[in-house]
Design a protein around this motif. Structure first.
Motif, PDB file in Angstrom:
ATOM      1  N   THR A   6       0.850  -1.180   0.000  1.00 43.39           N
ATOM      2  CA  THR A   6       0.000   0.000   0.000  1.00 43.39           C
ATOM      3  C   THR A   6       0.884   1.228   0.000  1.00 43.39           C
ATOM      4  O   THR A   6       1.786   1.372   0.810  1.00 43.39           O
ATOM      5  N   ARG A   7       0.624   2.114  -0.935  1.00 45.19           N
ATOM      6  CA  ARG A   7       1.353   3.371  -1.053  1.00 45.19           C
ATOM      7  C   ARG A   7       0.354   4.511  -0.957  1.00 45.19           C
ATOM      8  O   ARG A   7      -0.816   4.361  -1.287  1.00 45.19           O
ATOM      9  N   ARG A   8       0.836   5.655  -0.553  1.00 45.19           N
ATOM     10  CA  ARG A   8      -0.026   6.820  -0.397  1.00 45.19           C
ATOM     11  C   ARG A   8       0.449   7.942  -1.310  1.00 45.19           C
ATOM     12  O   ARG A   8       1.626   8.266  -1.343  1.00 45.19           O
ATOM     13  N   ILE A   9      -0.497   8.518  -2.052  1.00 49.23           N
ATOM     14  CA  ILE A   9      -0.195   9.676  -2.891  1.00 49.23           C
ATOM     15  C   ILE A   9      -0.333  10.902  -1.992  1.00 49.23           C
ATOM     16  O   ILE A   9      -1.437  11.301  -1.635  1.00 49.23           O
ATOM     17  N   LYS A  10       0.806  11.491  -1.636  1.00 52.41           N
ATOM     18  CA  LYS A  10       0.789  12.616  -0.708  1.00 52.41           C
ATOM     19  C   LYS A  10       0.786  13.962  -1.418  1.00 52.41           C
ATOM     20  O   LYS A  10       0.349  14.960  -0.865  1.00 52.41           O
ATOM     21  N   ARG A  11       1.282  14.004  -2.652  1.00 54.23           N
ATOM     22  CA  ARG A  11       1.360  15.278  -3.360  1.00 54.23           C
ATOM     23  C   ARG A  11       1.270  15.027  -4.863  1.00 54.23           C
ATOM     24  O   ARG A  11       1.805  14.052  -5.363  1.00 54.23           O
ATOM     25  N   ILE A  12       0.601  15.923  -5.561  1.00 55.10           N
ATOM     26  CA  ILE A  12       0.527  15.903  -7.018  1.00 55.10           C
ATOM     27  C   ILE A  12       1.121  17.212  -7.505  1.00 55.10           C
ATOM     28  O   ILE A  12       0.759  18.287  -7.013  1.00 55.10           O
ATOM     29  N   ALA A  13       2.029  17.148  -8.468  1.00 51.53           N
ATOM     30  CA  ALA A  13       2.637  18.361  -9.020  1.00 51.53           C
ATOM     31  C   ALA A  13       1.571  19.130  -9.805  1.00 51.53           C
ATOM     32  O   ALA A  13       1.049  18.617 -10.803  1.00 51.53           O
ATOM     33  N   PRO A  14       1.209  20.340  -9.371  1.00 48.14           N
ATOM     34  CA  PRO A  14       0.118  21.071 -10.028  1.00 48.14           C
ATOM     35  C   PRO A  14       0.355  21.357 -11.512  1.00 48.14           C
ATOM     36  O   PRO A  14      -0.562  21.198 -12.320  1.00 48.14           O
ATOM     37  N   LEU A  15       1.574  21.745 -11.885  1.00 45.17           N
ATOM     38  CA  LEU A  15       1.832  22.057 -13.289  1.00 45.17           C
ATOM     39  C   LEU A  15       1.708  20.807 -14.166  1.00 45.17           C
ATOM     40  O   LEU A  15       1.131  20.858 -15.258  1.00 45.17           O
ATOM     41  N   GLN A  16       2.225  19.681 -13.681  1.00 50.28           N
ATOM     42  CA  GLN A  16       2.123  18.434 -14.436  1.00 50.28           C
ATOM     43  C   GLN A  16       0.668  17.985 -14.559  1.00 50.28           C
ATOM     44  O   GLN A  16       0.234  17.530 -15.614  1.00 50.28           O
ATOM     45  N   ALA A  17      -0.094  18.125 -13.463  1.00 48.99           N
ATOM     46  CA  ALA A  17      -1.518  17.773 -13.516  1.00 48.99           C
ATOM     47  C   ALA A  17      -2.249  18.676 -14.496  1.00 48.99           C
ATOM     48  O   ALA A  17      -3.117  18.216 -15.247  1.00 48.99           O
ATOM     49  N   GLY A  18      -1.898  19.965 -14.499  1.00 47.21           N
ATOM     50  CA  GLY A  18      -2.521  20.894 -15.440  1.00 47.21           C
ATOM     51  C   GLY A  18      -2.235  20.510 -16.877  1.00 47.21           C
ATOM     52  O   GLY A  18      -3.130  20.557 -17.725  1.00 47.21           O
ATOM     53  N   LYS A  19      -0.988  20.129 -17.169  1.00 47.77           N
ATOM     54  CA  LYS A  19      -0.649  19.716 -18.540  1.00 47.77           C
ATOM     55  C   LYS A  19      -1.414  18.455 -18.931  1.00 47.77           C
ATOM     56  O   LYS A  19      -1.939  18.362 -20.045  1.00 47.77           O
ATOM     57  N   MET A  20      -1.493  17.491 -18.015  1.00 52.54           N
ATOM     58  CA  MET A  20      -2.207  16.248 -18.318  1.00 52.54           C
ATOM     59  C   MET A  20      -3.691  16.513 -18.570  1.00 52.54           C
ATOM     60  O   MET A  20      -4.261  16.024 -19.538  1.00 52.54           O
ATOM     61  N   PHE A  21      -4.324  17.287 -17.697  1.00 52.49           N
ATOM     62  CA  PHE A  21      -5.745  17.580 -17.871  1.00 52.49           C
ATOM     63  C   PHE A  21      -5.991  18.435 -19.102  1.00 52.49           C
ATOM     64  O   PHE A  21      -7.002  18.271 -19.786  1.00 52.49           O
ATOM     65  N   GLY A  22      -5.080  19.361 -19.398  1.00 50.26           N
ATOM     66  CA  GLY A  22      -5.227  20.185 -20.593  1.00 50.26           C
ATOM     67  C   GLY A  22      -5.235  19.352 -21.859  1.00 50.26           C
ATOM     68  O   GLY A  22      -6.099  19.512 -22.723  1.00 50.26           O
ATOM     69  N   VAL A  23      -4.290  18.430 -21.977  1.00 48.80           N
ATOM     70  CA  VAL A  23      -4.230  17.569 -23.166  1.00 48.80           C
ATOM     71  C   VAL A  23      -5.420  16.613 -23.198  1.00 48.80           C
ATOM     72  O   VAL A  23      -6.025  16.389 -24.252  1.00 48.80           O
ATOM     73  N   LEU A  24      -5.773  16.057 -22.047  1.00 46.17           N
ATOM     74  CA  LEU A  24      -6.907  15.132 -21.981  1.00 46.17           C
ATOM     75  C   LEU A  24      -8.206  15.813 -22.413  1.00 46.17           C
ATOM     76  O   LEU A  24      -8.960  15.282 -23.232  1.00 46.17           O
ATOM     77  N   TYR A  25      -8.454  17.003 -21.914  1.00 45.77           N
ATOM     78  CA  TYR A  25      -9.682  17.714 -22.265  1.00 45.77           C
ATOM     79  C   TYR A  25      -9.660  18.205 -23.709  1.00 45.77           C
ATOM     80  O   TYR A  25     -10.702  18.250 -24.365  1.00 45.77           O
ATOM     81  N   ALA A  26      -8.490  18.575 -24.222  1.00 49.05           N
ATOM     82  CA  ALA A  26      -8.404  18.958 -25.640  1.00 49.05           C
ATOM     83  C   ALA A  26      -8.745  17.759 -26.523  1.00 49.05           C
ATOM     84  O   ALA A  26      -9.447  17.903 -27.528  1.00 49.05           O
ATOM     85  N   CYS A  27      -8.277  16.575 -26.155  1.00 51.88           N
ATOM     86  CA  CYS A  27      -8.625  15.362 -26.914  1.00 51.88           C
ATOM     87  C   CYS A  27     -10.114  15.076 -26.841  1.00 51.88           C
ATOM     88  O   CYS A  27     -10.723  14.672 -27.831  1.00 51.88           O
TER      89      CYS A  27
END
Length: 107
Positions: A6-27
């Protein structure tokens, strides 16, 4: 022998998440593009039938506006996907600091 950890996601890089969501939503905007173009042409056709009787905008102008809106949609989706991806990651990081984050099982 494979064990799950079991691993815990403690932090998400905001800029990387923004890039991923930006490309995902553009698609996703590209996927929806044919449906909006079809709806625009159907609406223009319906309006052309009504405009002959009532004197409205020409059907070609309505079709061009709807087609332009359909072309703009993937860009619009991408920009807002990026903005809300950054905001969501920042909010996740704040809340994860309080309650510990999401736990996932990995092998």
């Amino acid at each position: 022998m494979i064990r799950n950890m079991t691993r815990r996601i403690k932090r998400i890089a905001p800029l990387q998440a923004g890039k991923m969501f930006g490309v995902l939503y553009a698609c996703m905007g590209l996927i929806f593009l044919p449906f909006f173009a079809l709806a625009g042409f159907a609406g223009a056709f319906a309006q052309s039938q009504q405009a002959q009787n009532a004197g409205g905008l020409p059907a070609g102008i309505v079709a061009a506006i709807m087609f332009g809106f359909g072309i703009f949609m993937p860009v619009f989706y991408g920009v807002f996907g990026f903005i809300f991806g950054v905001i969501s990651a920042a909010i996740y990081n704040l809340i994860a600091g309080w309650i510990g984050g999401i736990e996932v099982d990995v092998e």
